[in-house]
Design an enzyme around this catalytic site. Structure first.
Site, mmCIF file in Angstrom:
data_model
loop_
_atom_site.group_PDB
_atom_site.id
_atom_site.type_symbol
_atom_site.label_atom_id
_atom_site.label_comp_id
_atom_site.label_asym_id
_atom_site.label_seq_id
_atom_site.Cartn_x
_atom_site.Cartn_y
_atom_site.Cartn_z
ATOM 1 N N LYS A 78 3.755 -11.609 -73.346
ATOM 2 C CA LYS A 78 3.681 -12.673 -71.438
ATOM 3 C C LYS A 78 2.687 -14.120 -71.563
ATOM 4 O O LYS A 78 2.616 -13.845 -73.398
ATOM 5 C CB LYS A 78 2.352 -11.633 -70.795
ATOM 6 C CG LYS A 78 1.993 -12.131 -69.045
ATOM 7 C CD LYS A 78 3.620 -11.093 -68.282
ATOM 8 C CE LYS A 78 3.296 -11.993 -66.763
ATOM 9 N NZ LYS A 78 3.858 -11.127 -65.590
HETATM 10 P P1 NAD Z 1 2.913 -16.194 -56.304
HETATM 11 O O1 NAD Z 1 1.758 -17.229 -57.044
HETATM 12 O O2 NAD Z 1 4.166 -16.717 -55.624
HETATM 13 O O3 NAD Z 1 1.774 -16.167 -55.181
HETATM 14 C C1 NAD Z 1 0.787 -15.632 -54.712
HETATM 15 C C2 NAD Z 1 -0.056 -14.857 -54.074
HETATM 16 O O4 NAD Z 1 -1.416 -14.460 -54.243
HETATM 17 C C3 NAD Z 1 0.024 -16.660 -53.145
HETATM 18 O O5 NAD Z 1 0.034 -15.824 -51.831
HETATM 19 C C4 NAD Z 1 -2.078 -16.827 -53.521
HETATM 20 O O6 NAD Z 1 -2.005 -17.159 -52.442
HETATM 21 C C5 NAD Z 1 -2.399 -14.931 -53.442
HETATM 22 N N1 NAD Z 1 -3.265 -15.392 -53.982
HETATM 23 C C6 NAD Z 1 -3.820 -16.179 -55.076
HETATM 24 N N2 NAD Z 1 -5.715 -15.404 -55.316
HETATM 25 C C7 NAD Z 1 -5.653 -14.669 -54.358
HETATM 26 C C8 NAD Z 1 -6.872 -14.625 -53.714
HETATM 27 N N3 NAD Z 1 -8.546 -14.406 -54.590
HETATM 28 N N4 NAD Z 1 -6.785 -13.402 -52.618
HETATM 29 C C9 NAD Z 1 -5.978 -13.356 -51.727
HETATM 30 N N5 NAD Z 1 -4.962 -13.980 -52.513
HETATM 31 C C10 NAD Z 1 -4.692 -14.628 -53.618
HETATM 32 O O7 NAD Z 1 3.075 -15.255 -57.013
HETATM 33 P P2 NAD Z 1 3.676 -14.116 -57.323
HETATM 34 O O8 NAD Z 1 4.723 -14.533 -58.566
HETATM 35 O O9 NAD Z 1 4.236 -13.681 -55.545
HETATM 36 O O10 NAD Z 1 2.849 -13.138 -58.143
HETATM 37 C C11 NAD Z 1 2.212 -12.406 -57.719
HETATM 38 C C12 NAD Z 1 1.887 -10.806 -57.799
HETATM 39 O O11 NAD Z 1 3.003 -10.140 -58.085
HETATM 40 C C13 NAD Z 1 1.459 -11.423 -59.249
HETATM 41 O O12 NAD Z 1 -0.186 -10.031 -60.458
HETATM 42 C C14 NAD Z 1 2.639 -10.522 -60.231
HETATM 43 O O13 NAD Z 1 2.173 -10.592 -61.564
HETATM 44 C C15 NAD Z 1 3.654 -10.191 -59.801
HETATM 45 N N6 NAD Z 1 4.289 -9.619 -60.120
HETATM 46 C C16 NAD Z 1 5.244 -10.914 -59.881
HETATM 47 C C17 NAD Z 1 6.490 -10.555 -60.458
HETATM 48 C C18 NAD Z 1 7.961 -11.720 -60.130
HETATM 49 O O14 NAD Z 1 8.409 -11.848 -60.079
HETATM 50 N N7 NAD Z 1 6.899 -13.180 -59.278
HETATM 51 C C19 NAD Z 1 6.994 -9.842 -61.625
HETATM 52 C C20 NAD Z 1 6.633 -8.542 -61.261
HETATM 53 C C21 NAD Z 1 4.983 -8.555 -60.429
#
Ligand code: NAD
Length: 424
Positions: free
Chosen positions: A114
């Site tokens: 990561k």
């Molecule tokens: P993203 O940046 O597209 O979205 C993040 C979201 O979280 C946004 O809506 C933001 O407003 C919200 N957020 C941020 N701080 C916050 C808070 N304090 N309270 C409430 N909401 C809050 O990110 P993503 O890619 O959707 O990732 C989200 C989660 O999923 C992370 O934990 C990431 O590690 C995990 N994840 C993502 C992927 C991927 O393919 N993108 C894969 C596996 C896991």
């Protein structure tokens, strides 16, 4: 007793502390492989880099970046890159370790890695963001590569950032190397279905969990925290299955509509304004009230450490689908289990993204690209198969799905470790 790592000081509720507690819980199920467990409690390699860039106004700014390769016994490192002001080495270590577990849980031929940069990308201009991404890529270029370690998007990173990373790495090695990152734009060796793959995996595992509990998704009430890539894609698929999205919380606010939010309209609103705040057809809710919204399924899809014991005691949902990495603290996990709330853990629930990243990497090597239907069919098959194996393990030992996922995954990692042996 092995010496603790000198460069992190985990607490029971910090991400690395959470991960260590999860590993401790799996030791009784590892049999003779338990002698190797210390391997899982320290990263193979952790790189800290300084990222100096010239801002548009001529100032020089420095950002701190990381790339952690937790375990590579089963193949090259694989895991996303996060841009967030709260990123720390300890957080990236935990996220890398969860990638090792996740990749092994779905049996992908990868280790776990990561990356992250301590930055609020919203404060940077487009050009500053590009310069920072390129310098970060050059700095971690020492240890990434299509056969070494393959980054991908995570919080606040996207296909454009992956395109800059691919270009920078390619310029440095003197050949276009599309396989160095996944989650790229489609015409640069990206894969159809990648953008929505994580949300799709969340939905597919949720559908299986609902089926086993006898819950009808048609009419089920869903609450989602985080309406970014993962949360919005999962919400869209639940909407298509007839579920009602009753509450959404993101960094900008919390909104509620008991009759169901209009998911397409909300997606457009978030794209235009950057958050759910100000969305018309909904009531505004106090931040803390999100945790006792009347719902059947809760999808945390934002950041770590969101479900504490206090919140776990208030949840109304019967199923928690961990779209985010590490959203539930270990003691809250116990509270949810005691209350009979089914948790589909991150290390299987959100594995859809890395699974389609694997498809992208394979397509890049063969320069032959699959249709979106082929991607989705293969993704669903892998997710359902992996979840079944985990569920059987949970039933066999009478343990939670999280401990069962760790048992399946850690056995695969440590088996590879044992078969390879120690060098020298
Ligand atoms: P993203 O940046 O597209 O979205 C993040 C979201 O979280 C946004 O809506 C933001 O407003 C919200 N957020 C941020 N701080 C916050 C808070 N304090 N309270 C409430 N909401 C809050 O990110 P993503 O890619 O959707 O990732 C989200 C989660 O999923 C992370 O934990 C990431 O590690 C995990 N994840 C993502 C992927 C991927 O393919 N993108 C894969 C596996 C896991």
């Amino acid at each position: 007793m092995p010496q603790p790592l000198s460069f992190v000081h985990p607490t029971p509720h910090s991400p690395w502390g959470t991960y260590l507690a999860q590993v401790d819980r799996v030791v009784p199920y590892l049999g003779h492989l338990a002698r190797w467990v210390e391997t899982l409690k320290r990263p193979k390699r952790a790189l800290i880099v300084d990222i100096p860039i010239e801002m548009d106004d001529g100032r020089i700014e420095h950002f701190e970046g990381y790339r952690v390769q937790h375990n590579m016994s089963r193949g090259p490192g694989k895991g996303g890159v996060r841009y967030h002001p709260d990123v720390t080495l300890e957080e990236v270590m935990a996220l890398a370790a969860w990638m090792s577990v996740k990749n092994a849980a779905v049996n992908l031929p990868y280790g776990g890695a990561k990356g992250g940069v301590r930055v609020d990308p919203k404060q940077l201009t487009h050009k500053e963001l590009e310069r920072m991404t390129r310098r970060y890529t050059s700095e971690i270029g020492l240890i990434i590569g299509p056969q070494q370690d393959i980054p991908a998007p995570d919080v606040n990173t996207n296909p454009q950032i992956m395109a800059w990373m691919m270009d920078t790495y390619s310029m440095n090695v003197g050949a276009t190397a599309t396989g160095v990152v996944t989650g790229k734009p489609i015409h640069l060796g990206g894969s159809l279905g990648r953008v929505k793959a994580t949300g799709r995996g969340v939905f597919v595992t949720g559908r299986e969990a609902a089926r086993r509990l006898g819950m009808d998704l048609n009419g089920a009430r869903v609450a989602v925290q985080g309406f970014g890539n993962v949360g919005s894609s999962a919400a869209e698929l639940f909407g298509q299955a007839g579920s009602k999205l009753v509450a959404v919380q993101d960094h900008s606010g919390t909104i509620f509509n008991g009759d169901g939010l209009d998911i397409a309209a909300l997606t457009t609103h978030v794209r235009q304004t950057g958050g759910v705040a100000g969305f018309g057809a909904a009531e505004v809710m106090a931040t803390e009230d999100f945790w006792d919204v009347d719902c059947d399924i809760l999808v945390p899809a934002a950041l770590e450490g969101q479900i504490t014991v206090a919140r776990a005691l208030r949840l109304k949902a019967r199923i928690v689908l961990e779209g985010a990495n590490g959203p539930t603290l270990p003691d809250a996990d116990d509270t949810l289990a005691e209350r009979g709330v089914l948790v589909v853990p991150d290390v299987i629930c959100n594995a859809g993204g890395v699974t389609v990243s694997y498809f992208e990497w394979v397509q890049d090597f063969s320069s032959f690209f699959w249709t979106e239907d082929e991607i989705n069919v293969r993704l669903d098959k892998i997710m359902i198969g992996a979840l079944k194996r985990i569920w059987d393990t949970a039933d066999h030992h009478g343990i939670t799905l999280r401990t069962a996922t760790f048992a399946v995954a850690c056995e695969r990692i440590l088996m590879a470790r044992e078969e390879r042996g120690l060098y020298p």
